[in-house]
Design a protein around this motif. Sequence first.
Motif, short mmCIF file in Angstrom:
data_model
loop_
_atom_site.label_atom_id
_atom_site.label_comp_id
_atom_site.label_asym_id
_atom_site.label_seq_id
_atom_site.Cartn_x
_atom_site.Cartn_y
_atom_site.Cartn_z
N ALA A 5 0.74 -1.11 0.00
CA ALA A 5 0.21 -0.08 0.08
C ALA A 5 0.88 1.39 -0.08
CB ALA A 5 -1.08 -0.14 1.34
N ALA A 6 0.65 2.18 -1.21
CA ALA A 6 1.73 3.24 -1.14
C ALA A 6 0.80 4.54 -0.30
CB ALA A 6 1.95 3.43 -2.55
N HIS A 7 1.66 5.06 0.35
CA HIS A 7 1.05 6.59 0.76
C HIS A 7 -0.37 6.40 1.11
CE1 HIS A 7 -0.06 7.49 -3.05
NE2 HIS A 7 0.77 7.33 -3.58
N PRO A 8 -1.02 5.65 2.00
CA PRO A 8 -2.30 5.30 2.18
C PRO A 8 -3.12 6.67 2.45
CG PRO A 8 -1.06 4.20 3.84
CD PRO A 8 -0.25 4.86 2.97
N HIS A 9 -2.34 7.56 2.92
CA HIS A 9 -3.12 8.74 3.50
C HIS A 9 -2.66 10.15 2.81
CE1 HIS A 9 -4.98 6.41 6.80
NE2 HIS A 9 -3.83 5.89 6.92
N ALA A 10 -2.44 9.98 1.33
CA ALA A 10 -1.90 11.22 0.60
C ALA A 10 -3.09 11.99 0.45
CB ALA A 10 -1.50 10.68 -0.60
N PRO A 11 -2.82 13.42 0.54
CA PRO A 11 -3.88 14.37 0.89
C PRO A 11 -4.33 14.84 -0.79
CG PRO A 11 -1.91 15.30 0.81
CD PRO A 11 -1.40 13.94 0.81
N TYR A 12 -4.73 13.88 -1.51
CA TYR A 12 -5.38 14.09 -2.98
C TYR A 12 -6.51 12.89 -3.01
CZ TYR A 12 -0.99 11.73 -4.08
OH TYR A 12 -0.33 10.59 -4.33
N PRO A 13 -7.59 13.12 -3.78
CA PRO A 13 -8.75 12.11 -3.94
C PRO A 13 -8.18 10.87 -4.32
CG PRO A 13 -9.27 14.20 -5.08
CD PRO A 13 -7.71 14.42 -4.53
N SER A 14 -7.49 10.27 -5.05
CA SER A 14 -7.06 8.92 -5.26
C SER A 14 -5.91 8.38 -4.49
CB SER A 14 -6.76 8.68 -6.94
OG SER A 14 -5.52 9.51 -6.97
N GLY A 15 -5.35 9.23 -3.62
CA GLY A 15 -4.37 8.90 -2.81
C GLY A 15 -4.81 8.46 -1.38
N VAL A 16 -6.02 8.44 -1.08
CA VAL A 16 -6.61 7.76 0.11
C VAL A 16 -6.93 6.35 -0.27
CG1 VAL A 16 -8.26 7.68 1.70
CG2 VAL A 16 -7.51 9.98 0.89
N PHE A 17 -6.26 5.41 0.55
CA PHE A 17 -6.23 3.87 0.12
C PHE A 17 -7.42 3.32 0.76
CE2 PHE A 17 -4.81 -0.38 0.96
CZ PHE A 17 -4.25 -0.58 -0.60
N MET A 18 -8.19 2.80 -0.14
CA MET A 18 -9.58 2.27 0.28
C MET A 18 -9.70 0.70 0.25
SD MET A 18 -11.77 5.42 -1.24
CE MET A 18 -13.08 4.87 -0.69
N TYR A 19 -8.81 0.15 0.05
CA TYR A 19 -8.71 -1.36 -0.25
C TYR A 19 -8.58 -1.86 1.10
CZ TYR A 19 -8.35 -0.59 -5.25
OH TYR A 19 -8.42 0.12 -6.49
N PRO A 20 -9.07 -3.27 1.15
CA PRO A 20 -8.79 -3.82 2.62
C PRO A 20 -7.36 -4.21 2.72
CG PRO A 20 -10.25 -5.35 1.13
CD PRO A 20 -9.87 -4.13 0.34
N ASN A 21 -6.84 -4.15 3.92
CA ASN A 21 -5.19 -4.31 4.31
C ASN A 21 -4.67 -5.68 4.04
OD1 ASN A 21 -4.78 -1.61 4.21
ND2 ASN A 21 -5.44 -1.53 6.42
N GLN A 22 -5.74 -6.68 4.12
CA GLN A 22 -5.19 -8.12 4.62
C GLN A 22 -4.62 -8.63 3.87
OE1 GLN A 22 -8.36 -6.86 4.87
NE2 GLN A 22 -9.31 -7.10 6.91
N ARG A 23 -4.54 -8.69 2.38
CA ARG A 23 -3.84 -9.36 1.51
C ARG A 23 -2.66 -8.63 1.07
NH1 ARG A 23 -6.48 -11.90 -2.79
NH2 ARG A 23 -4.27 -13.13 -2.74
N PHE A 24 -2.45 -7.56 1.56
CA PHE A 24 -1.28 -6.60 1.03
C PHE A 24 0.10 -7.09 2.02
CE2 PHE A 24 -4.39 -3.94 -0.90
CZ PHE A 24 -3.83 -3.48 -1.91
N ASP A 25 1.39 -6.99 1.54
CA ASP A 25 2.43 -7.48 2.23
C ASP A 25 3.11 -6.44 3.30
OD1 ASP A 25 2.49 -10.18 1.02
OD2 ASP A 25 2.89 -8.86 -0.89
N ALA A 26 2.82 -5.01 2.83
CA ALA A 26 3.39 -4.05 3.55
C ALA A 26 2.71 -2.91 3.31
CB ALA A 26 5.07 -3.82 3.07
N VAL A 27 3.23 -1.84 3.86
CA VAL A 27 2.63 -0.35 3.81
C VAL A 27 3.84 0.51 3.40
CG1 VAL A 27 1.56 1.57 4.84
CG2 VAL A 27 0.69 -0.50 5.21
#
Length: 148
Positions: free
Chosen positions: A126-148
């Motif tokens: 998950a790249a920059h999950p809280h970036a301050p622009y519309p598509s920058g906010v991460f909205m996927y479930p985290n469970q299957r990602f390996d890292a942030v």
Amino acid sequence: MRESEFSPTRGAVRVRGWYRGDCHVHSAYSDGKLTPEQLAAGARSAGLDFIATAEHNTADAHAAWHALAGDDLLVILGEEVTTPTGHWLALGVQPGQLIDWRYQARDEVIGWHLDQVHHVGGLCVAAHPHAPYPSGVFMYPNQRFDAV
Ligand SMILES: [Zn+2]
């Protein structure tokens, strides 16, 4: 020089240890300003052991990066999968492998796309999950990602 073993295609390091690197690099192939050659030279001059390519939604730079890997610099081919509901890094993909970005969280297809990366031994970040622009906010479930 430390003992290392490299693959002929991607220079993969296979020795346990700590390495210095950058996991999220854009070049002029997407929205970066420098060429892969300039970025590789900068990585070497900074003493990095590895660099991971992360162009937005393209694998076009993979061929250029392939020639820049060496015993002193591991190049991990990747992509920043840039969707309307979050950006994620597909790291360790195959040369020319393109991960689709044309979906959003509500489509519930992220697992299939993560599988494409995991199937070749890559990591999903998950790249920059809280970036301050519309598509920058991460909205996927985290469970299957390996890292942030
Ligand atoms: Zn991004």
